[in-house]
Design a protein around this motif. Structure first.
Motif, PDB file in Angstrom:
ATOM      1  N   GLU A   5       0.822  -1.202   0.000  1.00 22.80           N
ATOM      2  CA  GLU A   5       0.000   0.000   0.000  1.00 22.80           C
ATOM      3  C   GLU A   5       0.859   1.256   0.000  1.00 22.80           C
ATOM      4  N   GLU A   6       2.024   1.185   0.678  1.00 23.42           N
ATOM      5  CA  GLU A   6       2.915   2.342   0.716  1.00 23.42           C
ATOM      6  C   GLU A   6       3.389   2.712  -0.681  1.00 23.42           C
ATOM      7  N   LEU A   7       3.710   1.704  -1.496  1.00 20.96           N
ATOM      8  CA  LEU A   7       4.171   1.971  -2.853  1.00 20.96           C
ATOM      9  C   LEU A   7       3.059   2.579  -3.693  1.00 20.96           C
ATOM     10  N   GLU A   8       1.836   2.104  -3.527  1.00 21.34           N
ATOM     11  CA  GLU A   8       0.697   2.678  -4.250  1.00 21.34           C
ATOM     12  C   GLU A   8       0.521   4.144  -3.872  1.00 21.34           C
ATOM     13  N   SER A   9       0.718   4.439  -2.588  1.00 22.63           N
ATOM     14  CA  SER A   9       0.591   5.817  -2.121  1.00 22.63           C
ATOM     15  C   SER A   9       1.675   6.705  -2.713  1.00 22.63           C
ATOM     16  N   ILE A  10       2.894   6.175  -2.838  1.00 21.51           N
ATOM     17  CA  ILE A  10       4.006   6.934  -3.418  1.00 21.51           C
ATOM     18  C   ILE A  10       3.715   7.255  -4.882  1.00 21.51           C
ATOM     19  N   ILE A  11       3.223   6.262  -5.619  1.00 19.25           N
ATOM     20  CA  ILE A  11       2.917   6.455  -7.035  1.00 19.25           C
ATOM     21  C   ILE A  11       1.829   7.507  -7.212  1.00 19.25           C
ATOM     22  N   GLU A  12       0.789   7.416  -6.400  1.00 17.27           N
ATOM     23  CA  GLU A  12      -0.312   8.374  -6.489  1.00 17.27           C
ATOM     24  C   GLU A  12       0.167   9.783  -6.139  1.00 17.27           C
ATOM     25  N   SER A  13       1.035   9.879  -5.138  1.00 10.93           N
ATOM     26  CA  SER A  13       1.575  11.186  -4.733  1.00 10.93           C
ATOM     27  C   SER A  13       2.403  11.796  -5.863  1.00 10.93           C
ATOM     28  N   CYS A  14       3.223  10.991  -6.525  1.00 11.57           N
ATOM     29  CA  CYS A  14       4.028  11.489  -7.641  1.00 11.57           C
ATOM     30  C   CYS A  14       3.143  12.000  -8.762  1.00 11.57           C
ATOM     31  N   LYS A  15       2.110  11.241  -9.092  1.00 12.39           N
ATOM     32  CA  LYS A  15       1.208  11.645 -10.175  1.00 12.39           C
ATOM     33  C   LYS A  15       0.516  12.971  -9.858  1.00 12.39           C
ATOM     34  N   ASN A  16       0.065  13.126  -8.620  1.00 10.38           N
ATOM     35  CA  ASN A  16      -0.623  14.360  -8.226  1.00 10.38           C
ATOM     36  C   ASN A  16       0.314  15.566  -8.271  1.00 10.38           C
ATOM     37  N   ARG A  17       1.543  15.372  -7.830  1.00  9.79           N
ATOM     38  CA  ARG A  17       2.514  16.472  -7.860  1.00  9.79           C
ATOM     39  C   ARG A  17       2.866  16.851  -9.297  1.00  9.79           C
ATOM     40  N   ILE A  18       2.943  15.867 -10.183  1.00  4.41           N
ATOM     41  CA  ILE A  18       3.245  16.151 -11.590  1.00  4.41           C
ATOM     42  C   ILE A  18       2.105  16.939 -12.229  1.00  4.41           C
ATOM     43  N   ILE A  19       0.865  16.600 -11.890  1.00  7.65           N
ATOM     44  CA  ILE A  19      -0.293  17.329 -12.415  1.00  7.65           C
ATOM     45  C   ILE A  19      -0.244  18.792 -11.971  1.00  7.65           C
ATOM     46  N   ARG A  20       0.125  19.030 -10.710  1.00  9.86           N
ATOM     47  CA  ARG A  20       0.224  20.410 -10.215  1.00  9.86           C
ATOM     48  C   ARG A  20       1.349  21.166 -10.918  1.00  9.86           C
TER      49      ARG A  20
END
Length: 326
Positions: free
Chosen positions: A144-159
């Motif tokens: 789950e931690e890795l899924e959270s890291i991936i989602e966080s990266c995607k959100n930061r890239i969108i911003r």
């Protein structure tokens, strides 16, 4: 010793194995609707923020050229070790130095926008490498931690994508409507020309082979943005010519280029007689139909079709008419 990867602590202390190889991507490149419909994609060059859009073509030589450009994305450890891969850090340093060495107001404006875009791109490139590293680790064990890291990266890239749009140099923000309308028609005539002309040669009388095949495309230079992209003409001596609404950039690298006012440039179209072709044309440039001379740039191109090249020269003259004399 430089390793091909580094372990980075991200998120809540999770260590992710992050590649040290440069991550090629199309971040900062805005696809227009037509490009998406045609499935066209961005072919990056060796410097961030430069490249061209792949176009439809049945030319085998063009596809060989594209494959040669794409081949640079095949990473090797020696490329990493000897700094032959693209690098945002090196490019930022080069642009900062170039800014201090130029007195040209227009070039300074372009370089400042490019520097801002590179700063944002550097952060995104790291996030993309972290995301890829986390995805690779998930193949071995789903966490789950890795899924959270991936989602966080995607959100930061969108911003950061929104910040990138502000940082980039958008042509429509710097030219009057009349000029941009004429420039749009000019770009369409350029695209029609490169679609129709299967073969284009750069004629260089000083070279051993006078006529060498070259390729024109719609390109991207230093993250300069326009929804139709920038007309890009290449020569056999490794120079690129990007046509802007009122200037031509004679490009040797992302920071080393001359700026030629469009008002000082003329394009002279001349049809080649099919009944009496010269020995040079028939031997080195079979099927040559017309020439396009650009005296101000000291270049001549030869094409295997005539009408679309004439239309392109006419559209160029129409664009010039909208530009006020400096």
């Amino acid at each position: 010793m430089l390793l091909p990867f580094t372990y980075k602590k991200v998120g809540s202390g999770r260590r992710v194995r992050v590649s040290n190889h440069f991550h090629y991507s199309d971040f900062g490149i805005h696809y227009n609707d037509l490009s998406r419909q045609n499935g066209n994609f961005y072919v990056p060059s060796k410097t961030p923020g430069t490249g061209f859009m792949l176009r439809e073509s049945n030319s085998h030589s063009y596809h060989r050229f594209v494959r040669s450009q794409m081949k640079r994305q095949n990473h090797t450890y020696l490329d990493l070790l000897f700094c032959r891969e693209p690098s945002y850090e090196r490019e930022i340093a080069r642009v900062t130095l170039a800014l201090g060495n130029t007195n040209d107001a227009y070039k300074k404006q372009l370089l400042e926008c490019y520097l801002n875009a590179l700063t944002i791109g550097k952060n995104v490139e790291f996030l993309q490498r972290v995301e890829e590293g986390a995805k690779r680790q998930m193949k071995r064990h789903r966490r789950e931690e890795l899924e959270s890291i991936i989602e966080s990266c995607k959100n930061r890239i969108i911003r950061l994508e929104k910040d990138m749009r502000i940082a980039e140099y958008h042509l429509v923000d710097h030219y009057p409507v009349e000029t941009m309308e004429a420039y749009g028609k000019f770009c369409e005539s350029f695209k029609a020309m490169i679609r129709r002309c299967r073969r284009v040669w750069h004629y260089n009388p000083d070279a051993k082979v006078h006529g060498k095949q070259v390729f024109f495309d719609m390109g991207i230079f230093d993250f300069i943005q326009y929804d139709r992209y920038l007309p890009l003409m290449r020569t056999s001596n490794k120079q690129n010519y990007f046509v802007l609404p009122d200037r031509i950039l004679v490009v040797r690298s992302s920071i080393d280029y001359d700026i030629v006012p469009l008002k000082k440039v003329s394009m002279i179209w001349q049809e080649i007689s099919l009944e009496e072709p010269t020995e040079m044309f028939s031997a080195q440039m079979p099927g040559a139909a017309c020439m396009l001379q650009i005296p101000a740039l000291d270049i001549t191109f030869v094409f295997n079709h005539s009408r679309v090249v004439r239309d392109f020269a006419v559209a160029f003259d129409a664009l010039k008419q909208t530009i006020s004399a400096e």
